[in-house]
Design a protein around this motif. Sequence first.
Motif, short mmCIF file in Angstrom:
data_model
loop_
_atom_site.label_atom_id
_atom_site.label_comp_id
_atom_site.label_asym_id
_atom_site.label_seq_id
_atom_site.Cartn_x
_atom_site.Cartn_y
_atom_site.Cartn_z
N GLY A 99 0.79 -1.22 0.00
CA GLY A 99 0.00 0.00 0.00
C GLY A 99 0.82 1.27 0.00
O GLY A 99 0.32 2.34 -0.36
N THR A 100 2.09 1.16 0.40
CA THR A 100 2.95 2.34 0.49
C THR A 100 4.01 2.41 -0.61
O THR A 100 4.52 3.49 -0.89
CB THR A 100 3.64 2.40 1.86
OG1 THR A 100 4.25 1.12 2.13
CG2 THR A 100 2.64 2.72 2.96
N GLY A 104 1.35 2.74 -3.75
CA GLY A 104 0.38 1.66 -3.82
C GLY A 104 0.51 0.76 -5.02
O GLY A 104 0.36 1.19 -6.15
N ARG A 106 -0.83 -3.40 -6.13
CA ARG A 106 -1.88 -4.33 -5.74
C ARG A 106 -1.28 -5.59 -5.10
O ARG A 106 -0.12 -5.94 -5.33
CB ARG A 106 -2.72 -4.68 -6.97
CG ARG A 106 -3.59 -3.50 -7.42
CD ARG A 106 -4.25 -3.74 -8.75
NE ARG A 106 -3.26 -3.82 -9.81
CZ ARG A 106 -3.56 -4.01 -11.09
NH1 ARG A 106 -4.82 -4.17 -11.45
NH2 ARG A 106 -2.62 -4.07 -11.99
N ALA A 124 -9.06 -5.56 5.22
CA ALA A 124 -8.30 -4.40 4.73
C ALA A 124 -7.43 -3.71 5.76
O ALA A 124 -6.86 -2.67 5.48
CB ALA A 124 -9.23 -3.37 4.08
N LEU A 139 -2.37 1.03 7.46
CA LEU A 139 -3.31 1.57 6.49
C LEU A 139 -4.53 0.66 6.40
O LEU A 139 -4.43 -0.54 6.62
CB LEU A 139 -2.69 1.61 5.08
CG LEU A 139 -1.40 2.37 4.82
CD1 LEU A 139 -0.85 1.95 3.46
CD2 LEU A 139 -1.67 3.86 4.87
N CYS A 141 -6.23 -0.91 3.58
CA CYS A 141 -5.80 -1.14 2.20
C CYS A 141 -6.33 -2.50 1.74
O CYS A 141 -5.96 -3.53 2.29
CB CYS A 141 -4.28 -1.10 2.14
SG CYS A 141 -3.59 -1.02 0.50
#
Length: 338
Positions: A99-100, A104, A106, A124, A139, A141
Amino acid sequence: MSKVYFEELSYIEELLASIEHSQLFVLADENSKEHCYPLLKNHLEHHQVIEIASGEKHKTLDSCNLIWNALTNATADRKALLVNLGGGVITDIGGFCAGTYKRGIRFINIPTTLLSQVDASVGAKTGIDYNEYKNHIGLFCEAEAVLVNPIFHKTLPKEQLVSGYAEMLKHGLIADEKHWQDCLENGSEKFSNELIQQSVKIKEDVVKSDPTEKGLRKILNFGHTIGHAIETHLLNTENELLHGEAIGLGMIAEAYISKSKGLLSEQEYKLIVEELWKIYKSPKIEKASYAEIKRLCKQDKKNQNGELNMSLLKNIGQAIYDIPVEEELIDQALNEIL
């Protein structure tokens, strides 16, 4: 919300074909690489494995740096796809790093422990521990998909199944009395796809109504305020507990608080603790450690304005959230379990 698939491992081929990606990476620890990766690798296209050390004590920025460096050195772009193959530590940290990285990329979760299948990989939440505080940086995510298969249970020691069992029991206690009974009847050593699906559905239904934990989703934290504090306190000691073992104790303590605040009946309290004591054992913690455990409780993410809040039980199958709890009551609850 991420789609959870209860399919054979070969289904990863269909998932990969449905997601446009430039490169494929698999994140594992030494255990999932040795025992789980061989079951999956023949269903994967060309890929690179990124390995980190196993265990909660490695859910840190140092491990993130290893993952980010591996992606960077492989010139992974924003179309790269990461497959997180492992337990809750792997899905938590893998989702956070995905996510970072370049704001981002997948990722797909393939949880290999019971706990990660019914809890950590769904919903998530991603993140890492920071200094001594559990899941302090993270996060919300979403994974592209979550692929669940009980075949990995054959690779697990019994204590890992018992750890995951705690989260399944929790799902029953907070939202579905029948699921609580089904889990008790099933026992803690072997789990069908059907029972796992029941547990996942309970969590999914809660998360769908409150994706970012502004309200109802907090009930999923029942047992976790005190449980997380005990888990963190014992990390790197000879009495170190698995996550679910600590949450089992946390549920006993927070059921006591529920009863003490007049929410949970004495009868249901006794039923709950009788069943949980059959499975989860009290660690050796001195009363001198209570202050440290309470200090850790004060870092819980449900707290607001300096007030310590918990999610507690009204009865078996119903929880409520944002209930203020006094420190003295935590002392009493710790006396019940330690």
